[in-house]
Design a protein around this motif. Structure first.
Motif, short mmCIF file in Angstrom:
data_model
loop_
_atom_site.label_atom_id
_atom_site.label_comp_id
_atom_site.label_asym_id
_atom_site.label_seq_id
_atom_site.Cartn_x
_atom_site.Cartn_y
_atom_site.Cartn_z
N MET A 65 -2.26 38.86 -65.46
CA MET A 65 -0.85 38.94 -65.10
C MET A 65 -0.37 37.51 -64.94
O MET A 65 -0.78 36.80 -64.01
CB MET A 65 -0.66 39.72 -63.80
CG MET A 65 0.77 39.77 -63.33
SD MET A 65 1.88 40.64 -64.43
CE MET A 65 1.59 42.31 -63.95
N LEU A 74 2.26 40.99 -68.42
CA LEU A 74 0.90 41.51 -68.41
C LEU A 74 0.31 41.31 -69.80
O LEU A 74 0.83 41.83 -70.78
CB LEU A 74 0.88 43.00 -68.05
CG LEU A 74 -0.48 43.68 -68.11
CD1 LEU A 74 -1.43 43.07 -67.09
CD2 LEU A 74 -0.35 45.17 -67.89
N THR A 76 -3.01 41.73 -72.18
CA THR A 76 -4.29 42.43 -72.30
C THR A 76 -4.90 42.18 -73.67
O THR A 76 -4.19 42.03 -74.65
CB THR A 76 -4.13 43.94 -72.09
OG1 THR A 76 -3.20 44.44 -73.05
CG2 THR A 76 -3.67 44.27 -70.70
#
Length: 168
Positions: A65, A74, A76
């Protein structure tokens, strides 16, 4: 109000909330639940930059984050366990997702759903892809997916910058 029987005692939403642990007792649980939680902080262009890892999106191979000012992104990364057969290139896909809720707008009238990515999002994906591609091993052939989702936007701090730093 939910109520029912469980183990001889009545359950209700109010009873559940009243029986929760106090914040003092939960402090030890936080460290045991998120033992890989780490925070890295610095300043960038006079604004705070904070990278948090180990707490969100735990099913991904890596998740960060990135907070730049009041902008939150965010980031990923997921990769397949085995390399793809018959491929002589690195299959990397980078998605930069801007949702309307991150800037405080809700889609209304005719366009209820958010359709395809905007040109700005496509260019941001390409700007993230180019610098991170050399960070992977040259012989890697596993499918790899990088997703940067904008959670909130501060007009003074660019979410593209936070996404690029968070992904790298």
């Amino acid at each position: 109000c939910f109520s029912g029987k469980s183990g001889g005692r009545a359950l209700s939403a109010v009873g559940f909330i009243a029986n929760r642990k106090s914040p003092e007792k939960r402090k030890g649980d936080f460290k045991s639940m998120f033992e890989n939680y780490k925070v890295y902080e610095t300043t960038l262009a006079g604004r705070p930059l904070k990278l948090e890892t180990g707490m969100m999106a735990q099913l991904a191979n890596a998740a960060v984050m990135a907070t730049y000012g009041e902008t939150k992104v965010l980031c990923t990364v997921t990769a397949s366990a085995k390399p793809r057969e018959g491929v002589d290139f690195f299959p990397l896909s980078v998605d930069y997702e801007e949702k309307m809720y991150s800037v405080g707008r809700l889609p209304g009238s005719f366009t209820r759903r958010e359709g395809r990515a905007s040109e700005k999002a496509i260019l941001a994906s390409r700007c993230i892809d180019r610098p991170i591609r050399p960070l992977f091993p040259k012989d890697m052939r596993n499918d790899c997916s990088v997703v940067a989702t904008v959670m909130s936007v501060d007009p003074d701090c660019s979410p593209e910058v936070a996404a690029a730093i968070g992904v790298s």
